[in-house]
Design a protein around this motif. Structure first.
Motif, PDB file in Angstrom:
ATOM      1  N   PRO A 273       0.724  -1.105  -0.154  1.00  0.00           N
ATOM      2  CA  PRO A 273      -0.045  -0.039   0.369  1.00  0.00           C
ATOM      3  C   PRO A 273       0.796   1.149   0.003  1.00  0.00           C
ATOM      4  N   THR A 274       2.007   1.243   0.751  1.00  0.00           N
ATOM      5  CA  THR A 274       2.494   2.643   1.001  1.00  0.00           C
ATOM      6  C   THR A 274       4.180   2.130   1.256  1.00  0.00           C
ATOM      7  N   VAL A 275       4.844   3.425   1.266  1.00  0.00           N
ATOM      8  CA  VAL A 275       6.223   3.087   1.803  1.00  0.00           C
ATOM      9  C   VAL A 275       6.393   2.588   3.058  1.00  0.00           C
ATOM     10  N   ASN A 276       5.605   2.980   3.990  1.00  0.00           N
ATOM     11  CA  ASN A 276       5.457   2.347   5.321  1.00  0.00           C
ATOM     12  C   ASN A 276       5.014   0.964   5.460  1.00  0.00           C
ATOM     13  N   ASP A 277       4.654   0.284   4.317  1.00  0.00           N
ATOM     14  CA  ASP A 277       4.250  -1.212   4.519  1.00  0.00           C
ATOM     15  C   ASP A 277       5.466  -1.859   3.983  1.00  0.00           C
ATOM     16  N   MET A 278       6.378  -1.368   3.350  1.00  0.00           N
ATOM     17  CA  MET A 278       7.546  -1.934   2.844  1.00  0.00           C
ATOM     18  C   MET A 278       8.454  -2.876   4.003  1.00  0.00           C
ATOM     19  N   THR A 279       8.764  -3.919   3.403  1.00  0.00           N
ATOM     20  CA  THR A 279       9.443  -4.789   4.528  1.00  0.00           C
ATOM     21  C   THR A 279      11.101  -5.034   3.816  1.00  0.00           C
TER      22      THR A 279
ATOM     23  N   GLY B 286      -0.657  13.707   0.226  1.00  0.00           N
ATOM     24  CA  GLY B 286      -1.738  13.561  -0.591  1.00  0.00           C
ATOM     25  C   GLY B 286      -1.850  12.239  -1.560  1.00  0.00           C
ATOM     26  N   GLN B 287      -1.409  11.086  -0.704  1.00  0.00           N
ATOM     27  CA  GLN B 287      -1.486   9.872  -1.339  1.00  0.00           C
ATOM     28  C   GLN B 287      -2.858   9.491  -1.761  1.00  0.00           C
ATOM     29  N   GLU B 288      -3.268   9.204  -2.965  1.00  0.00           N
ATOM     30  CA  GLU B 288      -4.572   8.745  -3.240  1.00  0.00           C
ATOM     31  C   GLU B 288      -4.892   7.456  -3.558  1.00  0.00           C
TER      32      GLU B 288
ATOM     33  N   MET C   9      -3.745   3.626  -2.919  1.00  0.00           N
ATOM     34  CA  MET C   9      -2.865   2.874  -1.799  1.00  0.00           C
ATOM     35  C   MET C   9      -2.195   1.680  -2.475  1.00  0.00           C
ATOM     36  N   HIS C  10      -1.487   1.860  -3.388  1.00  0.00           N
ATOM     37  CA  HIS C  10      -0.599   0.934  -3.822  1.00  0.00           C
ATOM     38  C   HIS C  10       0.581   1.668  -4.289  1.00  0.00           C
ATOM     39  N   LEU C  11       1.753   1.441  -3.509  1.00  0.00           N
ATOM     40  CA  LEU C  11       2.977   1.835  -3.743  1.00  0.00           C
ATOM     41  C   LEU C  11       3.405   2.266  -5.083  1.00  0.00           C
ATOM     42  N   HIS C  12       3.784   3.527  -5.207  1.00  0.00           N
ATOM     43  CA  HIS C  12       3.967   3.946  -6.677  1.00  0.00           C
ATOM     44  C   HIS C  12       4.901   5.277  -6.862  1.00  0.00           C
ATOM     45  N   PHE C  13       5.507   5.075  -7.781  1.00  0.00           N
ATOM     46  CA  PHE C  13       6.538   6.403  -8.121  1.00  0.00           C
ATOM     47  C   PHE C  13       5.966   7.031  -9.189  1.00  0.00           C
ATOM     48  N   HIS C  14       5.910   8.355  -9.053  1.00  0.00           N
ATOM     49  CA  HIS C  14       5.597   9.252 -10.218  1.00  0.00           C
ATOM     50  C   HIS C  14       6.849   9.693 -10.801  1.00  0.00           C
ATOM     51  N   MET C  15       6.856   9.609 -12.121  1.00  0.00           N
ATOM     52  CA  MET C  15       8.023  10.005 -13.045  1.00  0.00           C
ATOM     53  C   MET C  15       7.573  11.021 -13.814  1.00  0.00           C
TER      54      MET C  15
ATOM     55  N   LEU D 191      12.433   6.703 -23.787  1.00  0.00           N
ATOM     56  CA  LEU D 191      11.550   8.152 -24.134  1.00  0.00           C
ATOM     57  C   LEU D 191      12.572   9.349 -24.171  1.00  0.00           C
ATOM     58  N   ASN D 192      13.871   9.081 -24.220  1.00  0.00           N
ATOM     59  CA  ASN D 192      15.123  10.077 -24.302  1.00  0.00           C
ATOM     60  C   ASN D 192      14.820  11.294 -23.467  1.00  0.00           C
ATOM     61  N   LEU D 193      14.639  11.121 -22.096  1.00  0.00           N
ATOM     62  CA  LEU D 193      14.444  12.040 -21.177  1.00  0.00           C
ATOM     63  C   LEU D 193      15.929  12.759 -20.781  1.00  0.00           C
ATOM     64  N   ALA D 194      16.481  13.204 -21.806  1.00  0.00           N
ATOM     65  CA  ALA D 194      17.991  13.491 -21.690  1.00  0.00           C
ATOM     66  C   ALA D 194      18.086  14.811 -20.797  1.00  0.00           C
ATOM     67  N   GLY D 195      16.771  15.646 -20.659  1.00  0.00           N
ATOM     68  CA  GLY D 195      16.973  16.648 -19.868  1.00  0.00           C
ATOM     69  C   GLY D 195      16.576  16.532 -18.331  1.00  0.00           C
ATOM     70  N   GLY D 196      16.397  15.157 -17.874  1.00  0.00           N
ATOM     71  CA  GLY D 196      16.228  14.709 -16.600  1.00  0.00           C
ATOM     72  C   GLY D 196      14.676  14.744 -16.307  1.00  0.00           C
ATOM     73  N   TYR D 197      14.531  14.255 -15.146  1.00  0.00           N
ATOM     74  CA  TYR D 197      12.977  13.894 -14.684  1.00  0.00           C
ATOM     75  C   TYR D 197      13.143  13.998 -13.314  1.00  0.00           C
ATOM     76  N   ARG D 198      11.833  14.260 -12.815  1.00  0.00           N
ATOM     77  CA  ARG D 198      11.576  14.101 -11.207  1.00  0.00           C
ATOM     78  C   ARG D 198      10.935  12.832 -10.794  1.00  0.00           C
ATOM     79  N   VAL D 199      11.519  12.211  -9.882  1.00  0.00           N
ATOM     80  CA  VAL D 199      10.852  11.141  -9.167  1.00  0.00           C
ATOM     81  C   VAL D 199      10.142  11.402  -7.671  1.00  0.00           C
ATOM     82  N   VAL D 200       8.844  11.015  -7.798  1.00  0.00           N
ATOM     83  CA  VAL D 200       8.139  11.507  -6.617  1.00  0.00           C
ATOM     84  C   VAL D 200       7.053  10.216  -5.887  1.00  0.00           C
ATOM     85  N   THR D 201       7.346  10.076  -4.502  1.00  0.00           N
ATOM     86  CA  THR D 201       6.514   9.176  -3.971  1.00  0.00           C
ATOM     87  C   THR D 201       5.581   9.877  -2.749  1.00  0.00           C
ATOM     88  N   ASN D 202       4.293   9.887  -2.770  1.00  0.00           N
ATOM     89  CA  ASN D 202       3.617  10.253  -1.814  1.00  0.00           C
ATOM     90  C   ASN D 202       3.420   9.174  -0.838  1.00  0.00           C
ATOM     91  N   CYS D 203       3.372   9.566   0.555  1.00  0.00           N
ATOM     92  CA  CYS D 203       3.231   8.384   1.504  1.00  0.00           C
ATOM     93  C   CYS D 203       2.352   8.954   2.530  1.00  0.00           C
TER      94      CYS D 203
END
Ligand code: 5GP
Length: 112
Positions: free
Chosen positions: A47-53, A91-93, A95-101, A74-86
């Protein structure tokens, strides 16, 4: 309760999938916050980072290697941001662990 991401894994609802392997799935966010906005998930239901073992360490490491591969594809040569909400304050909507890219524009810091 079955999450929307589990339904995407099981093909019960559609998504624009850009990468899949036996452990991971990457698909386009339905409400993109940047020109490129992908959701990176493990197929295992955590569900969340807190549920990881400690047993999940390799799996989550794998997700980061997947992100690197997708960025190259995807040739994201300029970079990208990785976000996870917990949890609610983040604002986690879903409840399945995920990373926004996120990519395709510049991002401010600190985030809102
Ligand atoms: P969270 O706020 O939980 O970190 O982010 C959940 C993300 O999932 C949101 O960015 C939201 O737009 C996305 N999302 C929610 N439902 C769906 C859906 O049915 N399909 C897709 N592709 N993305 C979804």
């Amino acid at each position: 309760m079955t999450t929307v991401f589990k339904k995407i894994i099981d093909r019960q609802i559609p998504a624009e999938i850009v990468y899949e392997d036996d452990q991971a799935l990457v698909f386009k966010d339905i409400r993109p916050q940047a020109p490129v906005h992908l959701i990176v998930i493990p197929k295992k239901e955590i569900p969340t980072v807190n549920d990881m073992t400690e047993a999940d360490e390799a799996l989550v490491g794998h997700l980061f290697v997947v992100m690197k591969k997708v960025a190259q594809q995807l040739n994201l040569a300029g970079g990208y941001r990785v976000v996870t909400n917990c949890g609610p304050d983040a604002g986690q909507e879903v409840m399945h662990l995920h990373f926004h890219m996120l990519a395709g524009r510049t991002f401010g810091w600190p985030p809102g």
